[in-house]
Design a protein around this motif. Structure first.
Motif, PDB file in Angstrom:
ATOM      1  N   UNK A   1       0.815  -1.214   0.000  1.00 50.84           N
ATOM      2  CA  UNK A   1       0.000   0.000   0.000  1.00 50.84           C
ATOM      3  C   UNK A   1       0.850   1.265   0.000  1.00 50.84           C
ATOM      4  N   UNK A   2       2.001   1.199   0.668  1.00 48.97           N
ATOM      5  CA  UNK A   2       2.907   2.354   0.679  1.00 48.97           C
ATOM      6  C   UNK A   2       3.455   2.616  -0.719  1.00 48.97           C
ATOM      7  N   UNK A   3       3.858   1.562  -1.392  1.00 49.98           N
ATOM      8  CA  UNK A   3       4.404   1.714  -2.737  1.00 49.98           C
ATOM      9  C   UNK A   3       3.344   2.154  -3.742  1.00 49.98           C
ATOM     10  N   UNK A   4       2.101   1.770  -3.497  1.00 50.61           N
ATOM     11  CA  UNK A   4       1.023   2.192  -4.398  1.00 50.61           C
ATOM     12  C   UNK A   4       0.866   3.713  -4.395  1.00 50.61           C
ATOM     13  N   UNK A   5       1.177   4.362  -3.276  1.00 51.20           N
ATOM     14  CA  UNK A   5       1.126   5.821  -3.221  1.00 51.20           C
ATOM     15  C   UNK A   5       2.131   6.424  -4.203  1.00 51.20           C
ATOM     16  N   UNK A   6       3.305   5.815  -4.276  1.00 49.44           N
ATOM     17  CA  UNK A   6       4.310   6.279  -5.231  1.00 49.44           C
ATOM     18  C   UNK A   6       3.852   6.024  -6.661  1.00 49.44           C
ATOM     19  N   UNK A   7       3.282   4.862  -6.902  1.00 46.21           N
ATOM     20  CA  UNK A   7       2.760   4.548  -8.228  1.00 46.21           C
ATOM     21  C   UNK A   7       1.692   5.549  -8.658  1.00 46.21           C
ATOM     22  N   UNK A   8       0.879   5.980  -7.711  1.00 42.69           N
ATOM     23  CA  UNK A   8      -0.192   6.934  -8.023  1.00 42.69           C
ATOM     24  C   UNK A   8       0.351   8.271  -8.496  1.00 42.69           C
ATOM     25  N   UNK A   9       1.617   8.543  -8.169  1.00 49.12           N
ATOM     26  CA  UNK A   9       2.275   9.766  -8.638  1.00 49.12           C
ATOM     27  C   UNK A   9       3.168   9.477  -9.845  1.00 49.12           C
ATOM     28  N   UNK A  10       2.852   8.401 -10.536  1.00 44.88           N
ATOM     29  CA  UNK A  10       3.511   8.028 -11.793  1.00 44.88           C
ATOM     30  C   UNK A  10       5.001   7.705 -11.618  1.00 44.88           C
ATOM     31  N   UNK A  11       5.355   7.241 -10.444  1.00 48.65           N
ATOM     32  CA  UNK A  11       6.721   6.794 -10.217  1.00 48.65           C
ATOM     33  C   UNK A  11       6.829   5.315 -10.576  1.00 48.65           C
ATOM     34  N   UNK A  12       7.876   4.980 -11.315  1.00 51.50           N
ATOM     35  CA  UNK A  12       8.110   3.596 -11.702  1.00 51.50           C
ATOM     36  C   UNK A  12       8.639   2.802 -10.514  1.00 51.50           C
ATOM     37  N   UNK A  13       8.479   1.480 -10.584  1.00 55.21           N
ATOM     38  CA  UNK A  13       8.928   0.597  -9.523  1.00 55.21           C
ATOM     39  C   UNK A  13      10.068  -0.283 -10.022  1.00 55.21           C
ATOM     40  N   UNK A  14      11.206  -0.199  -9.342  1.00 58.06           N
ATOM     41  CA  UNK A  14      12.352  -1.066  -9.628  1.00 58.06           C
ATOM     42  C   UNK A  14      12.638  -1.846  -8.348  1.00 58.06           C
ATOM     43  N   UNK A  15      11.986  -2.982  -8.192  1.00 63.54           N
ATOM     44  CA  UNK A  15      12.029  -3.723  -6.932  1.00 63.54           C
ATOM     45  C   UNK A  15      13.094  -4.811  -6.959  1.00 63.54           C
ATOM     46  N   UNK A  16      13.856  -4.922  -5.865  1.00 62.00           N
ATOM     47  CA  UNK A  16      14.710  -6.091  -5.689  1.00 62.00           C
ATOM     48  C   UNK A  16      13.778  -7.282  -5.510  1.00 62.00           C
ATOM     49  N   UNK A  17      13.884  -8.222  -6.400  1.00 58.05           N
ATOM     50  CA  UNK A  17      12.903  -9.315  -6.468  1.00 58.05           C
ATOM     51  C   UNK A  17      13.617 -10.628  -6.736  1.00 58.05           C
ATOM     52  N   UNK A  18      13.299 -11.648  -5.967  1.00 55.32           N
ATOM     53  CA  UNK A  18      13.894 -12.959  -6.201  1.00 55.32           C
ATOM     54  C   UNK A  18      15.345 -13.047  -5.794  1.00 55.32           C
ATOM     55  N   UNK A  19      15.740 -12.263  -4.775  1.00 55.46           N
ATOM     56  CA  UNK A  19      17.117 -12.368  -4.265  1.00 55.46           C
ATOM     57  C   UNK A  19      17.289 -13.608  -3.393  1.00 55.46           C
ATOM     58  N   UNK A  20      16.176 -14.168  -2.948  1.00 55.56           N
ATOM     59  CA  UNK A  20      16.202 -15.403  -2.170  1.00 55.56           C
ATOM     60  C   UNK A  20      14.971 -16.207  -2.565  1.00 55.56           C
TER      61      UNK A  20
END
Length: 341
Positions: free
Chosen positions: A186-205
């Motif tokens: 939900x916190x990240x969705x606030x950033x998305x709502x302001x048209x910010x792209x998401x570059x998430x560290x994903x699958x590190x484990x």
């Protein structure tokens, strides 16, 4: 071949500010903060282990950043560090850079002052080092908890008003142990709502459920993706989500057993969207030139392949259309100069 790897224009999409401080810069920062006769803390065992080329666990790798954080805890040294990192990337013929850093409150700076110092340094560098375009992806360190994450997103949204040409997205990183991605959604969705792209560290484990949650959330790029497999891997391909592969980082952190076994090989051969990045070139004693050379030596990529790999990466940037057009022109001119069809 060495001239080609050095001279080819490069795009870097996964680079952490404090992990991209060269040994030279660390020494210079130590002298600035502690004086030339006592250049700062020198008993960081993890720092010396990693610069000596020893493999580390993922947890041990994160400890290295304590050294860099200590030396960038005031505006003067943070400004110096940011400019030095940009200069080092430009010297490696990187023409486009997306830099990451987590806003930090220190005894000398508020989080806002920290982030503003980095942003102002980037803005100044655009005129002083015109060969490289630099963007910023402020980070959330998931190990710091939800309140810190909320603060960071609010600050980034505020500063986007003043620096819309520089802040292009956000990063979720930090030691993942003991946290759940779903808590940050939900916190990240606030950033998305302001048209910010998401570059998430994903699958590190290995955590198939967390990876699935990140994909369904709508990450725009995948940081590392080392342990993405099966249905999640195919879903990532179906959605065309680019993987940011950091070869040396993964090998030295032991999340990849060797260069030969690195997942980049499978991604490249099976037509995934993928780019090569350094992650923390200062920590891991590498460069984007070296990473591309490794792609050639280990995976058999030709000069044509390397050039295509870099040209493809233009599409994965968070640059605007005009900036992407300029990057395309840079690569077209390089092709003409090198007489590569």
């Amino acid at each position: 071949m060495m001239d080609f790897f050095q001279n080819v224009p490069k795009i870097e999409l996964h680079a952490h500010l404090n992990g991209s401080l060269s040994n030279r810069t660390l020494l210079e920062l130590g002298a600035m903060k502690y004086g030339k006769d006592n250049p700062g803390p020198s008993n960081d065992e993890c720092f010396y282990r990693i610069t000596n080329g020893q493999n580390l666990t993922l947890k041990e790798c994160f400890q290295k950043f304590k050294y860099a954080h200590d030396l960038t805890d005031q505006p003067e040294t943070l400004r110096y560090a940011t400019r030095a990192v940009i200069q080092d990337f430009a010297a490696d013929n990187v023409v486009y850079l997306e830099l990451r850093t987590t806003p930090k409150k220190t005894v000398h700076m508020s989080k806002k002052q920290y982030l503003t110092t980095v942003l102002e340094t980037i803005r100044t560098a655009q005129n002083e080092i015109p060969s490289i375009t630099v963007k910023l992806l402020p980070s959330i360190d998931r190990s710091k908890g939800l309140q810190e994450a909320e603060e960071n997103v609010s600050l980034v949204i505020e500063l986007c008003q003043e620096y819309p040409d520089i802040i292009k997205g956000m990063d979720l990183s930090g030691a993942p142990f003991g946290t759940r991605f779903s808590d940050f959604g939900n916190i990240l969705k606030k950033a998305q709502a302001h048209r910010l792209k998401m570059a998430l560290h994903c699958g590190e484990f290995e955590d198939d459920d967390e990876i699935q949650a990140m994909l369904e959330f709508g990450t725009d790029r995948i940081g590392h993706g080392t342990f993405i497999k099966g249905v999640n891997l195919q879903n990532a391909k179906k959605r065309g989500i680019p993987f940011e592969c950091c070869l040396t980082s993964n090998v030295k952190c032991s999340t990849a057993s060797s260069y030969e076994e690195h997942h980049f090989k499978k991604l490249w051969e099976e037509g995934f969207a993928v780019c090569i990045c350094t992650d923390d070139f200062g920590v891991f004693d590498t460069s984007l030139t070296q990473e591309l050379r490794t792609c050639s030596e280990i995976f058999g990529l030709t000069t044509q392949d390397i050039l295509r790999l870099q040209e493809n990466t233009i599409r994965y940037t968070y640059a605007n259309d005009e900036e992407k057009h300029k990057l395309t022109e840079i690569f077209n001119n390089f092709r003409k100069t090198m007489k590569i069809d």
